[in-house]
Design a protein around this motif. Structure first.
Motif, PDB file in Angstrom:
ATOM      1  N   THR A 119       0.833  -1.068   0.077  1.00  0.00           N
ATOM      2  CA  THR A 119      -0.076  -0.142   0.037  1.00  0.00           C
ATOM      3  C   THR A 119       0.661   1.278  -0.005  1.00  0.00           C
ATOM      4  O   THR A 119       0.557   2.266  -0.892  1.00  0.00           O
ATOM      5  CB  THR A 119      -1.133  -0.093   1.185  1.00  0.00           C
ATOM      6  OG1 THR A 119      -1.666  -1.140   1.253  1.00  0.00           O
ATOM      7  CG2 THR A 119      -1.659   1.313   1.308  1.00  0.00           C
ATOM      8  N   ALA A 120       2.039   1.334   0.717  1.00  0.00           N
ATOM      9  CA  ALA A 120       3.024   2.298   0.828  1.00  0.00           C
ATOM     10  C   ALA A 120       3.501   2.634  -0.466  1.00  0.00           C
ATOM     11  O   ALA A 120       3.593   3.871  -1.009  1.00  0.00           O
ATOM     12  CB  ALA A 120       4.130   2.183   1.875  1.00  0.00           C
ATOM     13  N   VAL A 121       4.050   1.667  -1.181  1.00  0.00           N
ATOM     14  CA  VAL A 121       4.694   1.697  -2.230  1.00  0.00           C
ATOM     15  C   VAL A 121       3.592   2.159  -3.445  1.00  0.00           C
ATOM     16  O   VAL A 121       4.052   2.919  -4.251  1.00  0.00           O
ATOM     17  CB  VAL A 121       5.475   0.313  -2.779  1.00  0.00           C
ATOM     18  CG1 VAL A 121       5.732   0.456  -4.440  1.00  0.00           C
ATOM     19  CG2 VAL A 121       6.613  -0.009  -1.949  1.00  0.00           C
ATOM     20  N   ALA A 122       2.273   1.715  -3.566  1.00  0.00           N
ATOM     21  CA  ALA A 122       1.627   2.049  -4.565  1.00  0.00           C
ATOM     22  C   ALA A 122       1.079   3.509  -4.331  1.00  0.00           C
ATOM     23  O   ALA A 122       0.891   4.165  -5.236  1.00  0.00           O
ATOM     24  CB  ALA A 122       0.369   1.182  -4.407  1.00  0.00           C
ATOM     25  N   GLY A 123       1.078   3.909  -2.970  1.00  0.00           N
ATOM     26  CA  GLY A 123       0.442   5.396  -2.724  1.00  0.00           C
ATOM     27  C   GLY A 123       1.774   6.311  -3.318  1.00  0.00           C
ATOM     28  O   GLY A 123       1.386   7.370  -3.923  1.00  0.00           O
ATOM     29  N   ALA A 124       2.940   5.914  -2.897  1.00  0.00           N
ATOM     30  CA  ALA A 124       4.141   6.702  -3.496  1.00  0.00           C
ATOM     31  C   ALA A 124       4.341   6.952  -5.009  1.00  0.00           C
ATOM     32  O   ALA A 124       4.327   7.866  -5.543  1.00  0.00           O
ATOM     33  CB  ALA A 124       5.326   5.988  -3.069  1.00  0.00           C
ATOM     34  N   VAL A 125       4.041   5.671  -5.783  1.00  0.00           N
ATOM     35  CA  VAL A 125       4.138   5.719  -7.034  1.00  0.00           C
ATOM     36  C   VAL A 125       2.853   6.540  -7.631  1.00  0.00           C
ATOM     37  O   VAL A 125       2.806   7.310  -8.672  1.00  0.00           O
ATOM     38  CB  VAL A 125       3.912   4.074  -7.595  1.00  0.00           C
ATOM     39  CG1 VAL A 125       3.588   4.163  -9.160  1.00  0.00           C
ATOM     40  CG2 VAL A 125       5.086   3.466  -7.370  1.00  0.00           C
ATOM     41  N   GLY A 126       1.735   6.588  -7.072  1.00  0.00           N
ATOM     42  CA  GLY A 126       0.577   7.157  -7.565  1.00  0.00           C
ATOM     43  C   GLY A 126       0.757   8.651  -7.362  1.00  0.00           C
ATOM     44  O   GLY A 126       0.326   9.609  -8.090  1.00  0.00           O
ATOM     45  N   ARG A 127       1.493   9.131  -6.422  1.00  0.00           N
ATOM     46  CA  ARG A 127       1.583  10.448  -6.206  1.00  0.00           C
ATOM     47  C   ARG A 127       2.947  11.103  -7.121  1.00  0.00           C
ATOM     48  O   ARG A 127       2.951  12.242  -7.583  1.00  0.00           O
ATOM     49  CB  ARG A 127       2.267  10.866  -4.607  1.00  0.00           C
ATOM     50  CG  ARG A 127       1.017  10.655  -3.626  1.00  0.00           C
ATOM     51  CD  ARG A 127       1.569  11.017  -2.320  1.00  0.00           C
ATOM     52  NE  ARG A 127       0.568  11.213  -1.539  1.00  0.00           N
ATOM     53  CZ  ARG A 127       0.532  10.710  -0.237  1.00  0.00           C
ATOM     54  NH1 ARG A 127       1.601  10.506   0.170  1.00  0.00           N
ATOM     55  NH2 ARG A 127      -0.586  10.826   0.599  1.00  0.00           N
ATOM     56  N   ILE A 128       3.904  10.251  -7.559  1.00  0.00           N
ATOM     57  CA  ILE A 128       4.938  10.477  -8.424  1.00  0.00           C
ATOM     58  C   ILE A 128       4.226  10.754  -9.646  1.00  0.00           C
ATOM     59  O   ILE A 128       4.406  11.565 -10.543  1.00  0.00           O
ATOM     60  CB  ILE A 128       6.061   9.619  -8.434  1.00  0.00           C
ATOM     61  CG1 ILE A 128       6.802   9.588  -7.218  1.00  0.00           C
ATOM     62  CG2 ILE A 128       6.793   9.590  -9.575  1.00  0.00           C
ATOM     63  CD1 ILE A 128       7.745   8.475  -6.868  1.00  0.00           C
ATOM     64  N   ALA A 131       2.287  14.249  -9.907  1.00  0.00           N
ATOM     65  CA  ALA A 131       2.891  15.120 -10.154  1.00  0.00           C
ATOM     66  C   ALA A 131       3.653  15.570 -11.358  1.00  0.00           C
ATOM     67  O   ALA A 131       4.034  16.579 -11.872  1.00  0.00           O
ATOM     68  CB  ALA A 131       3.943  15.020  -8.979  1.00  0.00           C
ATOM     69  N   VAL A 132       3.622  14.456 -12.065  1.00  0.00           N
ATOM     70  CA  VAL A 132       4.521  14.687 -13.692  1.00  0.00           C
ATOM     71  C   VAL A 132       3.885  15.017 -14.639  1.00  0.00           C
ATOM     72  O   VAL A 132       3.943  15.775 -15.534  1.00  0.00           O
ATOM     73  CB  VAL A 132       5.135  13.295 -13.996  1.00  0.00           C
ATOM     74  CG1 VAL A 132       5.566  13.309 -15.363  1.00  0.00           C
ATOM     75  CG2 VAL A 132       6.290  13.023 -12.970  1.00  0.00           C
ATOM     76  N   THR A 133       2.411  14.629 -14.334  1.00  0.00           N
ATOM     77  CA  THR A 133       1.690  15.068 -15.547  1.00  0.00           C
ATOM     78  C   THR A 133       0.895  16.424 -15.579  1.00  0.00           C
ATOM     79  O   THR A 133       0.293  16.525 -14.128  1.00  0.00           O
ATOM     80  CB  THR A 133       0.444  14.084 -15.624  1.00  0.00           C
ATOM     81  OG1 THR A 133      -0.170  14.011 -14.443  1.00  0.00           O
ATOM     82  CG2 THR A 133       0.758  12.715 -16.001  1.00  0.00           C
ATOM     83  N   THR A 134       1.250  17.578 -16.167  1.00  0.00           N
ATOM     84  CA  THR A 134       0.550  18.927 -16.201  1.00  0.00           C
ATOM     85  C   THR A 134       0.126  19.123 -17.638  1.00  0.00           C
ATOM     86  O   THR A 134       0.731  18.681 -18.592  1.00  0.00           O
ATOM     87  CB  THR A 134       1.739  19.753 -15.879  1.00  0.00           C
ATOM     88  OG1 THR A 134       2.658  19.567 -16.726  1.00  0.00           O
ATOM     89  CG2 THR A 134       2.217  19.685 -14.373  1.00  0.00           C
ATOM     90  N   HIS A 135      -0.956  19.617 -17.581  1.00  0.00           N
ATOM     91  CA  HIS A 135      -1.688  19.762 -19.014  1.00  0.00           C
ATOM     92  C   HIS A 135      -1.476  21.461 -19.270  1.00  0.00           C
ATOM     93  O   HIS A 135      -2.148  22.328 -18.196  1.00  0.00           O
ATOM     94  CB  HIS A 135      -3.225  19.509 -18.783  1.00  0.00           C
ATOM     95  CG  HIS A 135      -3.290  17.942 -18.625  1.00  0.00           C
ATOM     96  ND1 HIS A 135      -2.960  17.072 -19.619  1.00  0.00           N
ATOM     97  CD2 HIS A 135      -3.822  17.194 -17.426  1.00  0.00           C
ATOM     98  CE1 HIS A 135      -3.442  16.086 -19.083  1.00  0.00           C
ATOM     99  NE2 HIS A 135      -3.779  16.163 -18.025  1.00  0.00           N
ATOM    100  N   VAL A 136      -1.121  21.685 -20.071  1.00  0.00           N
ATOM    101  CA  VAL A 136      -0.822  23.080 -20.661  1.00  0.00           C
ATOM    102  C   VAL A 136      -1.662  23.338 -21.928  1.00  0.00           C
ATOM    103  O   VAL A 136      -1.137  22.651 -22.833  1.00  0.00           O
ATOM    104  CB  VAL A 136       0.819  23.798 -20.790  1.00  0.00           C
ATOM    105  CG1 VAL A 136       0.921  24.993 -21.154  1.00  0.00           C
ATOM    106  CG2 VAL A 136       1.549  23.188 -19.431  1.00  0.00           C
ATOM    107  N   TYR A 137      -2.574  24.309 -22.036  1.00  0.00           N
ATOM    108  CA  TYR A 137      -3.261  24.507 -23.002  1.00  0.00           C
ATOM    109  C   TYR A 137      -2.974  25.800 -23.384  1.00  0.00           C
ATOM    110  O   TYR A 137      -3.136  26.829 -22.942  1.00  0.00           O
ATOM    111  CB  TYR A 137      -4.763  24.471 -22.746  1.00  0.00           C
ATOM    112  CG  TYR A 137      -5.492  23.178 -22.346  1.00  0.00           C
ATOM    113  CD1 TYR A 137      -5.502  22.048 -23.085  1.00  0.00           C
ATOM    114  CD2 TYR A 137      -5.611  22.917 -20.988  1.00  0.00           C
ATOM    115  CE1 TYR A 137      -5.836  20.977 -22.742  1.00  0.00           C
ATOM    116  CE2 TYR A 137      -5.975  21.649 -20.522  1.00  0.00           C
ATOM    117  CZ  TYR A 137      -6.187  20.674 -21.521  1.00  0.00           C
ATOM    118  OH  TYR A 137      -6.655  19.428 -20.918  1.00  0.00           O
TER     119      TYR A 137
END
Length: 165
Positions: A119-128, A131-137
């Motif tokens: 659960t801790a590893v899955a939560g950390a991967v989900g936060r990473i 944070a990487v995906t940003t949408h710039v229009y």
């Protein structure tokens, strides 16, 4: 006086007759005894018009179809398999009946630790990843809110088309 043989013949006469029969048989060694073979008999008398009839032999020559034999074998196999599963379940349940709190904690502690780490590893991967995906229009944004409704009817059928412009 000669003693009588049980069949009413004097004993000496019986012995003489026996010797004669044996001698006759010995003179014809190539003659085989008559063999008796079973014969069949069919009763041709007419049956009575009413009342009981005599029993008639009814031979039974059943041949089991392949599919029926297959189903029988499969059902025996399924029965044996289910019996094995039932015995295994009985053994497991007998073992669970003698469970103590200490044994439950000892058995479940590694699983609980593994689940916590996962659960801790899955939560950390989900936060990473978040944070990487940003949408710039870039560019103009327009909203079209006009709807054009076109209906065409022919006989029992109607076709409606909505165009957004």
């Amino acid at each position: 006086m000669d003693a009588l043989h049980p069949h009413g013949m004097p004993k000496s006469a019986a012995e003489t007759e026996a010797r004669r029969l044996i001698a006759d048989w010995a003179q014809q060694p190539d003659q085989q005894p008559v063999r008796h073979f079973p014969t069949a008999y069919r009763d041709t008398t007419p049956l009575p018009a009413y009342g009981t009839t005599p029993p008639v032999p009814q031979p039974d020559h059943r041949i089991v179809p392949a599919w029926a034999a297959g189903i029988a074998v499969a059902s025996i196999g399924v029965g044996a398999g289910v019996t094995g599963i039932g015995c295994g379940a009985w053994l497991v349940l007998q073992g669970l009946a003698s469970v103590t709190l200490t044994s439950v904690l000892l058995v479940t502690a590694p699983f609980a630790g593994l689940a916590m780490v996962t659960t801790a590893v899955a939560g950390a991967v989900g936060r990473i990843r978040a944070a990487v995906t940003t949408h710039v229009y870039e560019g103009p944004v327009t909203h079209h809110t006009e709807i054009t409704n076109t209906s065409h009817q022919q006989g029992w059928f109607t076709r409606t088309r909505n165009d957004i412009s």
